[in-house]
Design an enzyme around this catalytic site. Sequence first.
Site, PDB file in Angstrom:
ATOM      1  N   CYS A  21       0.864  -1.190   0.000  1.00 34.81           N
ATOM      2  CA  CYS A  21       0.000   0.000   0.000  1.00 34.81           C
ATOM      3  C   CYS A  21       0.897   1.234   0.000  1.00 34.81           C
ATOM      4  O   CYS A  21       2.085   1.141  -0.354  1.00 34.81           O
ATOM      5  CB  CYS A  21      -0.969  -0.014   1.185  1.00 34.81           C
ATOM      6  SG  CYS A  21      -0.174  -0.024   2.812  1.00 34.81           S
ATOM      7  N   ARG A  27      -3.281  -0.716   5.350  1.00 41.39           N
ATOM      8  CA  ARG A  27      -3.888  -1.756   4.521  1.00 41.39           C
ATOM      9  C   ARG A  27      -2.989  -2.970   4.284  1.00 41.39           C
ATOM     10  O   ARG A  27      -3.431  -4.112   4.465  1.00 41.39           O
ATOM     11  CB  ARG A  27      -4.320  -1.160   3.161  1.00 41.39           C
ATOM     12  CG  ARG A  27      -5.460  -0.179   3.286  1.00 41.39           C
ATOM     13  CD  ARG A  27      -5.615   0.648   2.033  1.00 41.39           C
ATOM     14  NE  ARG A  27      -4.498   1.556   1.842  1.00 41.39           N
ATOM     15  CZ  ARG A  27      -4.289   2.305   0.772  1.00 41.39           C
ATOM     16  NH1 ARG A  27      -5.140   2.222  -0.244  1.00 41.39           N
ATOM     17  NH2 ARG A  27      -3.261   3.118   0.699  1.00 41.39           N
ATOM     18  N   ASP A 146      -8.081   3.840   1.215  1.00 43.59           N
ATOM     19  CA  ASP A 146      -7.149   4.285   2.253  1.00 43.59           C
ATOM     20  C   ASP A 146      -7.946   4.759   3.482  1.00 43.59           C
ATOM     21  O   ASP A 146      -8.730   5.696   3.387  1.00 43.59           O
ATOM     22  CB  ASP A 146      -6.331   5.444   1.659  1.00 43.59           C
ATOM     23  CG  ASP A 146      -5.284   5.952   2.610  1.00 43.59           C
ATOM     24  OD1 ASP A 146      -5.291   5.547   3.789  1.00 43.59           O
ATOM     25  OD2 ASP A 146      -4.454   6.764   2.167  1.00 43.59           O
TER      26      ASP A 146
HETATM   27  P1  4NP Z   1      -1.721   2.782   4.146  1.00 43.04           P
HETATM   28  O1  4NP Z   1      -2.365   4.118   4.787  1.00 43.04           O
HETATM   29  O2  4NP Z   1      -1.185   3.170   2.789  1.00 43.04           O
HETATM   30  O3  4NP Z   1      -2.870   1.857   4.064  1.00 43.04           O
HETATM   31  O4  4NP Z   1      -0.614   2.327   5.090  1.00 43.04           O
HETATM   32  C1  4NP Z   1      -1.680   5.331   4.885  1.00 43.04           C
HETATM   33  C2  4NP Z   1      -0.677   5.477   5.794  1.00 43.04           C
HETATM   34  C3  4NP Z   1      -0.024   6.701   5.911  1.00 43.04           C
HETATM   35  C4  4NP Z   1      -0.386   7.745   5.095  1.00 43.04           C
HETATM   36  C5  4NP Z   1      -1.397   7.592   4.169  1.00 43.04           C
HETATM   37  C6  4NP Z   1      -2.042   6.378   4.053  1.00 43.04           C
HETATM   38  N1  4NP Z   1       0.274   8.995   5.236  1.00 43.04           N
HETATM   39  O5  4NP Z   1      -0.141   9.942   4.563  1.00 43.04           O
HETATM   40  O6  4NP Z   1       1.228   9.114   6.011  1.00 43.04           O
END
Ligand code: 4NP
Length: 183
Positions: A21, A27, A146
């Site tokens: 992800c 995710r 997300d």
């Molecule tokens: P992930 O979610 O891609 O599912 O791990 C996120 C984690 C961090 C961020 C965005 C989405 N961020 O902007 O730091």
Amino acid sequence: MASTNPDNVQTANSFSVLFVCLGNICRSPAAEGVFRYLVKERSLDSKFYIDSAGTINYHEGGPADPRMRAAAKGRGVEITSISRPIRPSDFRDFDLILAMDKQNREDILEAFERWRHRETLPADADKKVRLMCSYCKKHDETEVPDPYYGGPQGFEKVLDLLEDACESLLESIVAEDSRILDS
Ligand code: 4NP
């Protein structure tokens, strides 16, 4: 002698799956946890090598988001992974690379295009990259959304989609891969 894989060690005979992800804190660690849970439930631990990664390194070295860990724990799934960015060797080491959304898939493929010119990587490694929701049977969504900036229901939705996708992902690997069938 039967091979064992108690510590998720990669062997020549293991089928390897990488979940990816953006940040590798929501995710993809949840996907890793859910898939690991299903694999263990079927006593197939020795046959799989499972990991997750992010397309950015912002959270590198940190644990998964506590909201994601709590939601998964509510379903009996432990998330223990530590965030790391995707790296060139992933395109050699993994049989399947599963992107949570279309932007992730684009970023993974762009990284492959950059790296393939300076690393020895399989020419067709881009074919290993698939969308996680392409395995969903009970849901129509095409992406795992997300949940980072949303409320608790977003984390539950992620788990609903991942449980659906991971179940049929495991079914399809077990049905098709000789490393699982022949041992
Ligand atoms: P992930 O979610 O891609 O599912 O791990 C996120 C984690 C961090 C961020 C965005 C989405 N961020 O902007 O730091």
